[in-house]
Design a protein around this motif. Structure first.
Motif, PDB file in Angstrom:
ATOM      1  N   GLN B 187     109.188  43.021  16.732  1.00  0.00           N
ATOM      2  CA  GLN B 187     108.026  42.247  16.294  1.00  0.00           C
ATOM      3  C   GLN B 187     108.290  41.610  14.917  1.00  0.00           C
ATOM      4  OE1 GLN B 187     104.682  44.853  16.093  1.00  0.00           O
ATOM      5  NE2 GLN B 187     103.373  43.498  17.265  1.00  0.00           N
ATOM      6  N   ILE B 188     108.850  42.419  14.013  1.00  0.00           N
ATOM      7  CA  ILE B 188     109.125  41.913  12.659  1.00  0.00           C
ATOM      8  C   ILE B 188     110.207  40.826  12.712  1.00  0.00           C
ATOM      9  CG2 ILE B 188     110.103  42.536  10.383  1.00  0.00           C
ATOM     10  CD1 ILE B 188     107.305  43.493  10.580  1.00  0.00           C
ATOM     11  N   SER B 189     111.247  41.063  13.550  1.00  0.00           N
ATOM     12  CA  SER B 189     112.313  40.053  13.680  1.00  0.00           C
ATOM     13  C   SER B 189     111.726  38.720  14.126  1.00  0.00           C
ATOM     14  CB  SER B 189     113.355  40.492  14.716  1.00  0.00           C
ATOM     15  OG  SER B 189     113.945  41.675  14.304  1.00  0.00           O
ATOM     16  N   LEU B 191     108.672  37.761  13.814  1.00  0.00           N
ATOM     17  CA  LEU B 191     107.817  37.231  12.750  1.00  0.00           C
ATOM     18  C   LEU B 191     108.657  36.487  11.702  1.00  0.00           C
ATOM     19  CD1 LEU B 191     105.012  37.197  11.196  1.00  0.00           C
ATOM     20  CD2 LEU B 191     105.844  39.224  10.028  1.00  0.00           C
ATOM     21  N   LEU B 192     109.778  37.095  11.302  1.00  0.00           N
ATOM     22  CA  LEU B 192     110.617  36.472  10.268  1.00  0.00           C
ATOM     23  C   LEU B 192     111.180  35.141  10.755  1.00  0.00           C
ATOM     24  CD1 LEU B 192     112.518  39.524   8.681  1.00  0.00           C
ATOM     25  CD2 LEU B 192     110.286  38.570   8.139  1.00  0.00           C
ATOM     26  N   LEU B 193     111.594  35.115  12.020  1.00  0.00           N
ATOM     27  CA  LEU B 193     112.116  33.852  12.570  1.00  0.00           C
ATOM     28  C   LEU B 193     111.018  32.790  12.594  1.00  0.00           C
ATOM     29  CD1 LEU B 193     114.391  35.248  15.429  1.00  0.00           C
ATOM     30  CD2 LEU B 193     115.140  34.007  13.381  1.00  0.00           C
ATOM     31  N   ARG B 194     109.801  33.241  12.920  1.00  0.00           N
ATOM     32  CA  ARG B 194     108.680  32.301  12.959  1.00  0.00           C
ATOM     33  C   ARG B 194     108.350  31.779  11.561  1.00  0.00           C
ATOM     34  NH1 ARG B 194     102.691  33.286  15.236  1.00  0.00           N
ATOM     35  NH2 ARG B 194     102.086  31.132  14.874  1.00  0.00           N
ATOM     36  N   LEU B 195     108.433  32.682  10.593  1.00  0.00           N
ATOM     37  CA  LEU B 195     108.158  32.265   9.211  1.00  0.00           C
ATOM     38  C   LEU B 195     109.174  31.223   8.759  1.00  0.00           C
ATOM     39  CD1 LEU B 195     107.266  35.637   7.406  1.00  0.00           C
ATOM     40  CD2 LEU B 195     105.709  33.826   8.124  1.00  0.00           C
ATOM     41  N   LYS B 196     110.404  31.411   9.214  1.00  0.00           N
ATOM     42  CA  LYS B 196     111.457  30.467   8.844  1.00  0.00           C
ATOM     43  C   LYS B 196     111.250  29.116   9.544  1.00  0.00           C
ATOM     44  CE  LYS B 196     115.741  30.160  10.558  1.00  0.00           C
ATOM     45  NZ  LYS B 196     117.171  30.312  10.846  1.00  0.00           N
ATOM     46  N   MET B 212     119.563  43.937  13.819  1.00  0.00           N
ATOM     47  CA  MET B 212     118.542  42.958  13.396  1.00  0.00           C
ATOM     48  C   MET B 212     119.153  41.935  12.430  1.00  0.00           C
ATOM     49  SD  MET B 212     115.253  43.593  11.038  1.00  0.00           S
ATOM     50  CE  MET B 212     114.188  42.282  10.518  1.00  0.00           C
ATOM     51  N   VAL B 213     119.913  42.435  11.459  1.00  0.00           N
ATOM     52  CA  VAL B 213     120.533  41.546  10.464  1.00  0.00           C
ATOM     53  C   VAL B 213     121.426  40.519  11.159  1.00  0.00           C
ATOM     54  CG1 VAL B 213     122.228  41.476   8.580  1.00  0.00           C
ATOM     55  CG2 VAL B 213     120.414  43.184   8.548  1.00  0.00           C
ATOM     56  N   MET B 214     122.257  41.007  12.062  1.00  0.00           N
ATOM     57  CA  MET B 214     123.212  40.104  12.729  1.00  0.00           C
ATOM     58  C   MET B 214     122.497  39.099  13.631  1.00  0.00           C
ATOM     59  SD  MET B 214     126.015  40.842  11.445  1.00  0.00           S
ATOM     60  CE  MET B 214     126.469  42.086  10.263  1.00  0.00           C
TER      61      MET B 214
END
Lengths: 323, 256
Positions: B187-189, B191-196, B212-214
């Protein structure tokens, strides 16, 4: 649910206000009983003002009686030397006290915990000593008479003080339930997080001091007008501890808690004063009991009732569903 | 966008950050990885000004960050979350996020005291914006909950949410999925992609969850003992022998 609770709060406030309005007539205009209620209002304003710093901002102060004294002496001195309208005099008392609060805050905002407590305690101890020794300004041990404004009878002064109390409490309520109040609480909760959210913690700690001392000074001014006299023994450091006890017993994480505390501790001497020295024992006992059994203060009893009611309701619903 | 130029932090005899050079480009998710004690959080603390540099410089959009205090960094457009969530534990979720809006909120003590219509309007607008953020984080149902009563995963969400409130240009996230399960991590991954993609945020991320990082990073910097040992796109860093040696003692990074 929230609407209902707001309605209840509104009804409660209206009933209390109505009671305060008719109170002098219920008590046959007795000066003693009116003074008792006036002292509740003065302690109520001061306790809420002190709670801005302690309960909301997490900044300890055990010298607030000093601000009460500065406020009361300011009114006495201004009324004695300048012929200003009494409302202006009162406002000036608040401003002078806030200015002193600002000066104290310069050192206080750099301190935390018991270091801050010691500084404020020192302030609370110093003010009566200064009042006693600065005789050219304060008349020393003899104190100062405060002439009641000519346009006000005892009853109209009573209503003026009640009106001021409502107004001051409303002002403080608005501040505490705004972005200012949230900034104060955030400093109490985590200074690091507050700073990273853009809150200038030094500024807001100073602001807490100034607001708190301003309203305390005004409360001191109201006291001076009502009693008609101020002396260096009126607000000893024990009053600072009493104010602290009001907040703890009433509930320091609530706006209404200190008001409950102020009412309770203003009434207690009425019942205990005839027994020599027992007042402090009773106050101490109440403090210990509250800390042991209801550390969040008396105000949480309201939440406890609410919770019981909700649980009763849930029980009824589950029984109905079961049948 | 953000440049660290020979940034060095010493605590007594210990060098936590050792002449670190870094460049974070706009619109990217840039991850900072390394073993425990590598100095990653210290890098965040220097950018957010809680720790002073011993030497070197940090610039954000050509502005010298070192001239700012911790509470002023947010005005540059930089916000952060914390490794061990630094929340206002006794406040509600709504109030925590509203504090995040503090720098954008116009304040006047006198109009607040009088509860003037302008104050009420600003408060309403702020609440509306907060609700939008809560919906984005999918935690709208928690708005009235006191934060200390929430599970750790939700607390992390609130921490991120508060940092998002001012629409920062650069969002520093310190281990945002630590303590979260796989579903929450996903979910957080997302979210971060969406924020970007949708909001144009630049994200600087510290994280131990390598998959997740990769998966989401555009660029990865690896530090060990405060020194940069590798940097590049995830595929390159993953196969860098220095990283494998220093960070994992020989294993493939993607399996960590």
């Amino acid at each position: 649910m929230q609407l209902k609770s707001q309605k209840l709060k509104y009804i409660f406030n209206s009933v209390v206000l109505l009671f305060i309005i008719v109170y002098p007539f219920l008590m046959n205009m007795s000066g003693y009983w009116m003074t008792l209620l006036v002292m509740m209002t003065i302690y109520g304003i001061t306790a809420v003002a002190l709670n801005i710093m302690i309960g909301y901002g997490g900044q300890i102060s055990i010298g607030h009686a000093g601000f009460l004294m500065i406020g009361s002496y300011s009114v006495a001195i201004i009324a004695d030397r300048f012929e200003l309208p009494f409302v202006i005099t009162l406002l000036l008392a608040g401003i002078i006290t806030a200015f002193v609060g600002l000066i104290i805050s310069f050192s206080a905002v750099r301190l935390k915990g018991h270091f801050l407590a010691v500084v404020t305690l020192g302030f609370g101890i110093s003010v009566p000593v200064i009042a006693l020794n600065w005789t050219s300004l304060t008349n020393g041990y003899s104190g100062m008479l405060v002439t009641r404004p000519a346009i006000l009878s005892e009853l109209s002064l009573y209503y003026f003080i009640v009106g001021c109390t409502v107004l001051f409490l409303w002002f403080m309520y608005n501040i505490l339930h705004s972005s200012f109040g949230r900034a104060f609480i955030s400093i109490r909760e985590s200074e690091i997080a507050a700073q990273s959210s853009g809150i200038n913690t030094t500024f807001y700690k100073t602001l807490m001091f100034v607001i708190s001392s301003f309203f305390t000074g005004m409360a001191g001014g109201l006291y001076a007008y009502w009693i008609g006299f101020v002396g260096p023994t009126d607000f000893p450091v024990t009053i600072s501890f009493l104010l602290l006890a009001m907040i703890v017993v009433g509930g320091m994480h609530s706006f209404y808690g200190p008001i409950f505390g102020a009412v309770l501790f203003s009434i207690i001497p009425h019942f205990t004063d005839e027994f020599m020295g027992i007042t402090n024992i009773v106050i101490g006992l109440i403090l210990v009991i509250i800390i042991l059994f209801r550390p969040e203060g008396l105000v949480t009893i309201v939440d406890w009732f609410k919770m019981n009611k909700t649980m009763e309701k849930a029980d009824t619903i589950s029984k109905e569903r079961g049948s | 966008m953000l440049t660290l130029d020979k940034a060095r932090v010493e605590f007594g005899g210990l060098t936590a950050v050792n002449d670190l050079n870094m460049e974070i480009s706009k619109g990217q998710i840039h991850s900072l990885i390394g073993p425990n004690g590598a100095g990653k959080t210290t890098v965040f603390n220097t950018i957010s000004r809680f720790v002073n540099l011993t030497s070197g410089n940090i610039k954000f959009n050509n502005e010298n960050i070192l001239n700012y205090k911790p509470n002023e960094v947010i005005r540059l457009g930089i916000t952060r979350s914390f490794q061990n969530t630094e929340l206002f534990a006794n406040m509600t979720v709504m109030d925590n996020l509203l504090v995040g809006l503090h720098p954008l909120t116009k304040k006047n003590i006198f109009s607040t005291m009088l509860h003037l219509p302008s104050v009420r309007r600003i408060e309403q607008e702020n609440r509306k914006k907060t609700i939008e953020t809560l919906e984005l984080l999918q935690i709208r149902h928690l708005e009235d909950e006191v934060v200390k009563n929430l599970p750790f995963g939700y607390q992390k969400m609130v921490d991120i949410g508060r940092a998002m409130m001012v629409n920062p240009e650069l969002l520093l996230l310190d281990e945002p999925v630590a303590g979260m399960n796989n579903v929450e991590t996903k979910q957080i991954s997302e979210l971060l992609l969406r924020l970007k993609h949708d909001f144009g945020f630049t994200i600087f991320l510290i994280e131990h969850d390598m998959s997740m990082v990769m998966e989401i990073s555009d660029f990865v910097t690896v530090v060990n003992f405060g020194k940069k040992i590798s940097e590049g796109v995830p595929a390159m860093v993953r196969n860098d022998p220095a990283v494998i040696e220093a960070y994992l003692g020989g294993e493939d990074v993607s399996h960590a």
